[in-house]
Design an enzyme around this catalytic site. Structure first.
Site: not given
Lengths: 420, 551
Positions: B130, B174, B189-192, B259, B301, B303
């Site tokens: 980004r 990101t 990042s990596g909530g999933e 999340n 989810d 967020d």
């Protein structure tokens, strides 16, 4: 958290101590497809779309994959292709197979194509050549202090791990070369790491007695590791010498390691359905082992409070022998080994088996489809001819056949508490 | 004894000296009022993405034309926020950092990045980056394999590189970094993937990590009482994947978290702090000043990572967020007290309202059933009432412009299976598509949620928004159009076909008396990957940068 951190090494250690058998080849096409759908969602959906539907712009539209090109598919999955990362070090063989079923049937909307059906039926066709470190021989890494699973004798060896490796070599028409190593419980290493290090160093083609526990299979246990001591180890390859760890593959299981109840002869044992039913017995608790953790997590508060906590190791059962406590959960293999070493004993093994156990398979380096196929075929043949239980019996061990799932998924503390 | 006026003069002199050096923090603070450059993510520390420039306006926007275009040689979704300073434009893709001559689009330097081929496994929703932050002649960016990098803005050479964490167990980056009070701040990042989320502060000069604030507390830490006993917190989620906002006046950084993991909320009874939460942090220490949780014990989810926009309403210092959960929040930024929370999309079915006293949602039985493991259909979907794409806010008309999603979700919580670096959903799901259009560009009143106007699109827009004093709203469509709307009426005034989808972030700036608008094109990212919308099959990928002006 403290508990969780402890549990992982405990699992790894627990695994080293035992052993036992076999894979679920009997899956129906629907079951394979359902497994493929689950696997697809977990590994593939974020690029290829939910249910394999996507516009095909940012990433490949798998519905266009040629249904006669299974080999290309598996290569792309295992090794990567273009922007797609490789998954060979993380996906299990049965997952790759299930993914192919899912993709080739277009998420179950079409029948499995002729070609893949033909491949399924090609079981009678000659197997591909095994990939060996030396032509004409099968080198097998075996722990010379592996309890009832493997032990070196003045001539040859004993134990199901030894015997199955010898039988596999015979079945493949190869000379059998055991590579005896010392299984040490060093701080820095685990049995899994030892095995992967030995294989990564090309010391042997196969390593039997590998517990099929998913976290141990889905990634290498670190980038580098020292080698355990083996016969003929050169001077310079001590603990400071580290090898790069490579991804491994495992065969179908051939035996199962189980946890049972050992008690002193004469002690009254009532009916047992869960660990909590052991309340009232004078229990011993082998600290830092999987049976010990199970006793703590599944026992009643009173049971745990009154239990006699002891250091792990062979002297644990000796202490029971001497009457320090009356009963304990231990691995069946540990009991078998104790009995073999102590012909006169007051210890008995109860019929109760805890539901948690680990199947044992043969480990080898990844990327050896020929060797894997031969080993799987050999195990299937040995199981079909009931040759496995006698191998265990020859070493004085109980034999338990493997149970599905072939590979035990990751266990959390919650799982262990919930298992009954 | 020195007189007060002498001291004041000395201080003023020092400030002048400071602002003379390149992109000092004083420059960053003044970004909103210096249209010749774009120095901070969101076009100023308030992240309003609203510009005072009015040379391009409702009267002449029909003549808006491309001035130059530049190929990014990359087929991934392009979400980079352009930074413009001293006649140069700085951009990123997932694998390169680029400096262009802002007036001509000619490349000055381009530095490629290498990351392990396995890294894309752990990117849930698109291989994107980004953009950069800038300070004192240095650019800062993050990488997909979770490194933070400093780059010499003059040459493109790397100055330092710090690994935040091993990406293999599901961690990635990101985010555009944020410079606040001399500290470089990033989020993971990596909530999933069953990570334990965090926000970090780095020393911009050395790359040394100064602090890390976990968004999921360990047992015994404040907030741990909102998690069940056991090990759930170790994989508790709470990523922080979008850039926060810095308030220099209160010296506070606001950062939203994502999340809780897995999605199966029934397995983690409690509020699960600080997931789905807006955090107010001390930039020097990372200490939490206050927190406001938008979705306690969230199964959906939802967020709270979306951009936090700072403004003043009725004399109160507020921050605003169009949350994934469908509510538009207005919060007192001095203490985290909720002022208003109204739906900004038509169907918000998981909660009937937000209690203004307690700040907590009044859940419907859809929520209760979802947590209990029953099959439900809920709106808005996990894409959110709005996805990642930032809103703009015009304080003069008190209007927020939002690219909203009109999609629901069929959902059932299941037992999650944890494997490092692999999806850790704990839910079966599919999309609940509506009849007709799936997205709307909306102009709303942040205090009431009242819709001033709405522009539907069959495929939802997922690009950022720019609004200006020229009365225009600039954004882009996933079908390939750059678009301009009248800020008052919503009437479409102009469009230009980019030849690929757009999911980027428009900015506007001025050079030699001419106003320019720049935005990246390049389709991809979460909707394209995850929705299975086959209507996008005719819109190819391929990144490029576009700069427009009225000639």
């Amino acid at each position: 958290m403290r508990k969780m951190k402890k549990l992982i090494p405990v699992l790894a250690m627990g695994l080293a101590i035992f052993g036992s058998p076999a894979l679920s080849d009997g899956k129906t096409a629907d079951e394979i497809l359902a497994f493929g759908a689950t696997t697809y969602k977990q590994f593939c959906s974020h690029c290829h779309g939910l249910n394999m539907v996507n516009p095909g712009t940012s990433s490949y539209d798998l519905r266009r994959w040629p249904r006669d090109n299974r080999e290309g598919f598996e290569s792309a999955v295992l090794n990567g292709k273009g922007d797609m990362p490789a998954w060979g070090d993380i996906l299990l063989p049965e997952e790759v197979e299930a993914l192919w079923h899912y993709v080739a049937t277009r998420a179950g909307k079409e029948p499995l194509p002729e070609d893949s059906a033909a491949m399924e039926g090609a079981k009678d066709a000659p197997l591909p050549q095994p990939e060996l470190i030396r032509d004409g021989t099968l080198h097998a890494c075996l722990a010379r202090n592996g309890g009832v699973m493997s032990a070196k004798r003045s001539r040859g060896g004993i134990g199901i791990d030894h015997d199955i490796a010898e039988a596999l070599a015979a079945g493949m028409g190869l000379d059998f070369v055991p590579v005896w190593f010392e299984s040490e419980q060093e701080e820095e290493t685990t049995p899994v790491k030892d095995t992967v290090a030995l294989l990564s160093h090309d010391l042997c083609d196969i390593a039997p007695g590998f517990a099929l526990y998913q976290p141990a299979l889905s990634q290498t246990p670190g980038d580098r590791a020292p080698l355990p001591r083996w016969e003929d180890r050169p001077e310079h390859m001590d603990q400071r010498y580290q090898v790069d760890l490579r991804p491994i593959a495992v065969s179908d299981p051939y035996a199962r390691m189980e946890i049972g109840l050992v008690y002193r002869d004469g002690v009254e044992i009532g009916p047992i359905e869960t660990v909590a039913d052991l309340e009232g017995l004078k229990l011993g608790l082998e600290q830092g082992t999987l049976p010990g953790v199970i006793t703590i997590r599944q026992g009643t508060d009173r049971m745990v409070r009154d239990a006699d906590t002891r250091n792990p190791g062979p002297q644990f059962l000796w202490e029971m022998e001497e009457g320090v406590f009356d009963a304990a959960l231990v691995t069946v293999g540990a009991y078998d080994f104790h009995r073999r070493q102590n012909l006169v004993s007051v210890l008995k093994l109860h019929d109760y088996r805890h539901p948690l156990g680990f199947n044992l398979g043969v480990a080898m380096l990844g990327g050896k489809p020929g060797l894997l196929a031969h080993v799987d075929a050999g195990i299937a043949a040995l199981a079909a001819s009931d040759a496995l239980a006698p191998m265990a019996a020859r070493a004085g061990a109980h034999y338990a056949a493997p149970r599905p799932p072939a590979v035990q998924p990751r266990l959390s503390l919650r799982d262990i508490i919930a298992l009954r | 004894m020195k007189s007060p006026s002498f001291i004041a003069a000395t201080v003023a002199g020092l400030l002048l000296a400071a602002s003379a050096s390149a992109q000092s923090e004083a420059d960053l603070r003044a970004d909103q009022s210096t249209p010749g450059d774009v120095l901070v993510y969101g076009m100023g520390y308030d992240q309003t993405r609203h510009s005072a420039l009015d040379q391009i306006n409702t009267a002449n926007v029909g003549d808006l034309s491309p001035v130059w275009t530049y190929s990014l040689s990359d087929g991934r979704g392009q979400e980079s926020f352009p930074i413009i300073h001293d006649g140069r434009m700085y951009l990123t893709t997932h694998n390169s950092t680029i400096a262009l001559d802002a007036a001509t689009g000619r490349q000055i330097w381009k530095t490629m990045l290498d990351y392990p081929a396995e890294t894309p496994r752990v990117a849930c929703c698109g291989i994107v980056n980004r953009g950069v932050a800038i300070l004192d002649g240095t650019l800062f960016r993050t990488t997909l394999d979770a490194h933070v990098i400093a780059i010499d803005a003059a040459t493109g050479e790397e100055k330092w590189r710090t690994n935040s964490i091993d990406f293999k167990s599901g961690y990635s980056m990101t985010v555009t970094p944020l410079v606040a009070d001399g500290v470089l701040i990033v989020g993971i990042s990596g909530g999933e993937y069953g990570i334990r989320g965090y926000i970090e502060g780095y020393d911009p000069a050395t790359g040394e990590r100064l602090w890390r604030t976990y968004t999921v507390p360990a047992p015994g830490e404040p907030g741990s009482e909102t998690w069940p006993e056991g090990d759930a917190w170790e994989r508790g989620g709470g990523p922080a994947w979008l850039t926060g906002t810095y308030d220099p006046e209160l010296n506070t950084v606001y950062w939203g978290t994502g999340n809780a993991a897995s999605w199966n909320a029934g397995l983690r009874p409690g509020d699960n702090l600080y997931t789905n939460t807006i955090l107010a942090l001390d930039p020097k220490t990372g200490g939490i000043k206050w927190h406001y949780q938008t979705s306690p014990n969230d199964p959906f989810d939802y967020d709270a990572t979306n951009e936090l926009v700072l403004t003043e309403i009725d004399g109160r210092k507020v921050l605003m967020q169009a949350n994934r959960n469908g509510f538009f929040y207005v919060i007192d930024r001095t203490d985290g007290k909720l002022i208003a929370a109204n739906p900004f999309v038509d169907r918000v079915e998981w909660a009937s309202s937000i209690d203004l006293e307690t700040g907590r949602p009044n859940h419907t039985d859809i929520y209760t059933k979802a947590v209990a493991g029953e099959q439900v259909t809920y709106w808005p979907s996990a894409f959110g009432g709005k996805n990642w794409a930032p809103i703009s806010y015009d304080s003069a008309s008190q209007t927020a412009f939002i690219n909203t999603f009109r999609i629901g979700m069929n959902y059932k919580a299941v037992e999650p299976q944890y494997r490092p670096g692999v999806f850790y959903f704990g839910a079966e799901f599919s999309w609940d598509w509506p009849e007709g259009h799936r997205g709307e560009l909306r102009a709303i009143d942040p205090m009431t949620g009242a819709v001033k106007w709405s522009q539907p699109s069959d495929i939802p827009r997922n690009a950022g928004i720019l609004s200006t004093a020229g009365g225009i709203v600039f954004t882009g469509a996933q079908t390939g159009e750059f678009e301009v709307f009248d800020a008052d009426t919503g009437e479409k005034l102009w469009e230009y076909f980019a030849g690929t989808g757009t999911v980027g972030q428009p900015v506007t700036w001025e050079h030699d008396g001419t106003q320019y608008i720049t935005m990246l094109a390049g389709g991809g990212a979460v909707y394209s990957l995850f929705s299975g919308d086959e209507r996008l099959a005719a819109v190819p990928t391929g990144g490029s940068v576009w700069t427009f002006a009225v000639k």
